[in-house]
Scaffold this motif. Structure first.
Motif, PDB file in Angstrom:
ATOM      1  N   LYS A  33       1.621  26.204  -4.338  1.00 16.71           N
ATOM      2  CA  LYS A  33       1.859  25.337  -3.190  1.00 16.71           C
ATOM      3  C   LYS A  33       1.242  23.961  -3.439  1.00 16.71           C
ATOM      4  CE  LYS A  33       3.883  28.060  -0.095  1.00 16.71           C
ATOM      5  NZ  LYS A  33       5.220  27.766   0.455  1.00 16.71           N
ATOM      6  N   THR A  34       2.040  22.922  -3.208  1.00 20.21           N
ATOM      7  CA  THR A  34       1.596  21.547  -3.439  1.00 20.21           C
ATOM      8  C   THR A  34       1.999  20.687  -2.253  1.00 20.21           C
ATOM      9  OG1 THR A  34       1.836  21.788  -5.824  1.00 20.21           O
ATOM     10  CG2 THR A  34       1.757  19.550  -4.984  1.00 20.21           C
ATOM     11  N   LEU A  35       1.108  19.815  -1.833  1.00 22.20           N
ATOM     12  CA  LEU A  35       1.395  18.895  -0.741  1.00 22.20           C
ATOM     13  C   LEU A  35       1.746  17.529  -1.301  1.00 22.20           C
ATOM     14  CD1 LEU A  35       1.434  18.368   2.341  1.00 22.20           C
ATOM     15  CD2 LEU A  35      -0.986  17.719   2.142  1.00 22.20           C
ATOM     16  N   GLY A  36       2.763  16.926  -0.762  1.00 20.56           N
ATOM     17  CA  GLY A  36       3.140  15.581  -1.161  1.00 20.56           C
ATOM     18  C   GLY A  36       3.720  14.822   0.011  1.00 20.56           C
ATOM     19  N   PRO A  44       4.567  13.907   5.154  1.00 17.70           N
ATOM     20  CA  PRO A  44       4.009  15.060   4.445  1.00 17.70           C
ATOM     21  C   PRO A  44       5.055  16.151   4.222  1.00 17.70           C
ATOM     22  CG  PRO A  44       2.481  14.304   6.122  1.00 17.70           C
ATOM     23  CD  PRO A  44       3.752  13.540   6.333  1.00 17.70           C
ATOM     24  N   TYR A  45       4.980  16.755   3.029  1.00 22.57           N
ATOM     25  CA  TYR A  45       5.975  17.767   2.651  1.00 22.57           C
ATOM     26  C   TYR A  45       5.322  18.742   1.679  1.00 22.57           C
ATOM     27  CZ  TYR A  45      10.124  19.718   0.300  1.00 22.57           C
ATOM     28  OH  TYR A  45      11.062  20.555  -0.236  1.00 22.57           O
ATOM     29  N   GLU A  46       5.419  20.025   1.981  1.00 21.64           N
ATOM     30  CA  GLU A  46       4.849  21.046   1.104  1.00 21.64           C
ATOM     31  C   GLU A  46       5.958  21.686   0.275  1.00 21.64           C
ATOM     32  OE1 GLU A  46       1.189  23.824   1.924  1.00 21.64           O
ATOM     33  OE2 GLU A  46       3.013  24.874   2.557  1.00 21.64           O
ATOM     34  N   PHE A  47       5.691  21.867  -1.017  1.00 21.10           N
ATOM     35  CA  PHE A  47       6.699  22.442  -1.914  1.00 21.10           C
ATOM     36  C   PHE A  47       6.002  23.251  -3.000  1.00 21.10           C
ATOM     37  CE2 PHE A  47       5.461  18.312  -3.489  1.00 21.10           C
ATOM     38  CZ  PHE A  47       5.378  18.457  -4.868  1.00 21.10           C
ATOM     39  N   ASN A  84      16.211  19.295  -9.324  1.00 23.74           N
ATOM     40  CA  ASN A  84      15.378  18.225  -8.759  1.00 23.74           C
ATOM     41  C   ASN A  84      13.993  18.301  -9.378  1.00 23.74           C
ATOM     42  OD1 ASN A  84      14.668  16.026  -7.243  1.00 23.74           O
ATOM     43  ND2 ASN A  84      14.770  17.040  -5.261  1.00 23.74           N
ATOM     44  N   THR A  85      13.298  17.189  -9.368  1.00 20.65           N
ATOM     45  CA  THR A  85      11.890  17.135  -9.757  1.00 20.65           C
ATOM     46  C   THR A  85      11.143  16.346  -8.693  1.00 20.65           C
ATOM     47  OG1 THR A  85      12.416  15.210 -11.155  1.00 20.65           O
ATOM     48  CG2 THR A  85      12.216  17.348 -12.262  1.00 20.65           C
ATOM     49  N   PHE A  86       9.850  16.611  -8.585  1.00 24.07           N
ATOM     50  CA  PHE A  86       9.025  15.966  -7.566  1.00 24.07           C
ATOM     51  C   PHE A  86       7.916  15.185  -8.247  1.00 24.07           C
ATOM     52  CE2 PHE A  86      10.586  19.859  -5.283  1.00 24.07           C
ATOM     53  CZ  PHE A  86      11.466  19.177  -4.453  1.00 24.07           C
ATOM     54  N   GLY A  87       7.726  13.939  -7.809  1.00 19.49           N
ATOM     55  CA  GLY A  87       6.845  13.010  -8.505  1.00 19.49           C
ATOM     56  C   GLY A  87       5.408  12.991  -8.027  1.00 19.49           C
ATOM     57  N   GLY A  88       4.780  11.842  -8.258  1.00 16.65           N
ATOM     58  CA  GLY A  88       3.336  11.720  -8.138  1.00 16.65           C
ATOM     59  C   GLY A  88       2.790  11.407  -6.765  1.00 16.65           C
ATOM     60  N   TYR A  89       3.643  11.265  -5.740  1.00 11.68           N
ATOM     61  CA  TYR A  89       3.131  11.153  -4.380  1.00 11.68           C
ATOM     62  C   TYR A  89       2.777  12.570  -3.933  1.00 11.68           C
ATOM     63  CZ  TYR A  89       5.416   6.484  -3.883  1.00 11.68           C
ATOM     64  OH  TYR A  89       5.828   5.178  -4.022  1.00 11.68           O
ATOM     65  N   SER A  90       1.921  13.222  -4.690  1.00 18.30           N
ATOM     66  CA  SER A  90       1.618  14.630  -4.461  1.00 18.30           C
ATOM     67  C   SER A  90       0.267  14.982  -5.067  1.00 18.30           C
ATOM     68  CB  SER A  90       2.712  15.516  -5.069  1.00 18.30           C
ATOM     69  OG  SER A  90       2.793  15.323  -6.464  1.00 18.30           O
ATOM     70  N   GLU A  91      -0.198  16.172  -4.765  1.00 18.56           N
ATOM     71  CA  GLU A  91      -1.519  16.604  -5.242  1.00 18.56           C
ATOM     72  C   GLU A  91      -1.560  16.827  -6.746  1.00 18.56           C
ATOM     73  OE1 GLU A  91      -3.520  19.388  -1.967  1.00 18.56           O
ATOM     74  OE2 GLU A  91      -1.468  20.017  -2.459  1.00 18.56           O
ATOM     75  N   ARG A 130      -6.418  14.136   3.843  1.00 17.52           N
ATOM     76  CA  ARG A 130      -6.492  13.950   5.301  1.00 17.52           C
ATOM     77  C   ARG A 130      -5.399  14.748   6.016  1.00 17.52           C
ATOM     78  NH1 ARG A 130      -6.808   7.326   5.506  1.00 17.52           N
ATOM     79  NH2 ARG A 130      -8.606   7.063   4.101  1.00 17.52           N
ATOM     80  N   GLU A 131      -4.286  15.002   5.337  1.00 20.25           N
ATOM     81  CA  GLU A 131      -3.179  15.727   5.974  1.00 20.25           C
ATOM     82  C   GLU A 131      -3.522  17.205   6.168  1.00 20.25           C
ATOM     83  OE1 GLU A 131      -0.859  14.022   7.134  1.00 20.25           O
ATOM     84  OE2 GLU A 131      -1.108  12.151   6.005  1.00 20.25           O
ATOM     85  N   LYS A 132      -4.568  17.666   5.518  1.00 23.34           N
ATOM     86  CA  LYS A 132      -4.977  19.061   5.648  1.00 23.34           C
ATOM     87  C   LYS A 132      -6.082  19.268   6.674  1.00 23.34           C
ATOM     88  CE  LYS A 132      -3.814  20.352   0.893  1.00 23.34           C
ATOM     89  NZ  LYS A 132      -4.287  20.932  -0.365  1.00 23.34           N
ATOM     90  N   SER A 133      -6.656  18.179   7.137  1.00 14.92           N
ATOM     91  CA  SER A 133      -7.802  18.298   8.064  1.00 14.92           C
ATOM     92  C   SER A 133      -7.335  18.506   9.496  1.00 14.92           C
ATOM     93  CB  SER A 133      -8.674  17.053   7.970  1.00 14.92           C
ATOM     94  OG  SER A 133      -7.930  15.899   8.259  1.00 14.92           O
TER      95      SER A 133
END
Length: 363
Positions: free
Chosen positions: A2-5, A17-20, A138-145, A360-363
């Motif tokens: 699980k990764t947040l971006g 925010p989007y979890e993938f 698809n691929t997901f970039g660096g606006y992520s954890e 901060r999106e997890k707090s």
């Protein structure tokens, strides 16, 4: 995993925010915790579907700097704890002629190079939702954890480059360095740079470090005072008298303007046998007056990002010469405001996201 971006789900929506799921490390891959990610104009083009090839949800970001957290069993180039970077590509077919020549950015495989986000660089060759030769659509970039990348598409960040400054070099730096290198810009050359944004100011710094005399052309009044900080000549694009005095005087001109524009006024500035290279726009350009080219054997060319080798080379070059992009750090929560400012030409010169703020999106 699980990764947040942050992702856009439509061309008309803001990033949010989007979890993938990230795939776990394969034996030849490294898992990187993202520390910083530059905001490139390409991110805006993709988020807004301006190139008509966006796959949603779209998690942008291809100017990534972070720390290796895990390595696959066969990895030898990188170790846990290394400071590394990831640019515009994370794989290629590895079999075509460009790939064999280490020019992966020009991969001629069935799907082209695999972009860091938004999937293969030429997704038009597959039907929507169809799995391509990379086994993903698809691929997901660096606006992520985190990101997970094959080890040979991961760059080493020199110790004397600040990581946040290194991030934009992975796209803006190599996109301008690659044509300067390919067309042999050298000390004493007169080089013109069209545009004074994220790419343009980096091109000016690189060309100056190569020993060239640099002139930046801008259409934006608030960029006219940057000459003192860049140490180069700067001229208004629409100053016809100034352009007239520069006729047939440039050895090389690089256009970094990120949308369709007219290069005809600048063709007049080239010496015989010289070239103007477009590296900022992927859209159809304004028609070119071929007579202006033919009478002096001038050339119009284009360049696409840069190879992995070029990217490592420009990182090392910047470290050696003590140069880098001018940046402004922002929290991920300000990304939509930052995008609007980039569109309105109100940023100098590159926003970089402090990815620690994603927590901060997890707090």
């Amino acid at each position: 995993m699980k990764t947040l971006g942050y992702a856009a789900k439509h061309s008309f929506s803001n990033l949010a925010p989007y979890e993938f799921e990230r795939d776990p490390c394969a034996e030849n891959e490294v898992e990187i915790v993202v520390q910083f990610c530059g905001v490139c104009h390409s991110d805006i083009h993709q988020v807004k579907k301006e190139w008509n090839n966006t796959i949603y949800p779209c998690v942008p970001g291809h100017e990534i700097v972070g720390v290796v957290r895990k390595v696959g069993t066969s990895v030898t180039r990188h170790a846990v704890g290394d400071l590394v970077g990831v640019g515009c590509m994370i794989d290629s077919c590895r079999k075509c002629e460009p790939c064999k020549l280490k020019e992966e950015n020009y991969c001629e495989g069935p799907n082209g190079a695999l972009a860091t986000y938004n999937g293969p660089m030429v997704p038009a060759k597959q039907a929507p939702g169809e799995i391509n030769t990379y086994g993903r659509d698809n691929t997901f970039g660096g606006y992520s954890e985190t990101v997970v990348v094959p080890e040979d598409f991961v760059l080493k960040i020199p110790a004397n480059l600040r990581p946040e400054v290194a991030a934009p070099i992975l796209c803006a730096g190599v996109t301008t360095y690659s044509p300067l290198k390919h067309w042999g810009v050298k000390a004493g050359d007169r080089v013109g740079v069209l545009g004074c944004g994220g790419l343009g100011h980096m091109a000016a710094k690189l060309a100056k470090a190569m020993g060239a005399h640099v002139t930046v052309f801008t259409a934006t009044d608030n960029k006219l005072d940057v000459a003192s900080s860049l140490g180069v000549e700067i001229v208004r694009e629409d100053d016809k008298e100034a352009l007239k005095l520069m006729k047939s005087s440039f050895d090389f001109i690089l256009s970094t303007i990120p949308e369709s524009h007219d290069i005809n006024p600048f063709i007049q500035l080239l010496k015989r046998d010289s070239v103007i290279v477009v590296c900022g726009a992927l859209e159809p350009m304004k028609p070119v007056d071929n007579q202006a080219l033919a009478f002096h054997r001038k050339q119009v060319a284009a360049s696409l990002i840069g190879s992995i080798a070029d990217t490592q080379e420009v990182l090392d070059f910047c470290a050696e010469h003590g140069i880098g992009p001018d940046i402004e750090l922002i929290p991920i929560q300000d990304i939509n405001v930052a995008i609007k400012k980039i569109i309105d030409s109100k940023v100098r010169f590159r926003y970089v996201i402090d990815m620690a703020t994603l927590a901060r999106e997890k707090s």
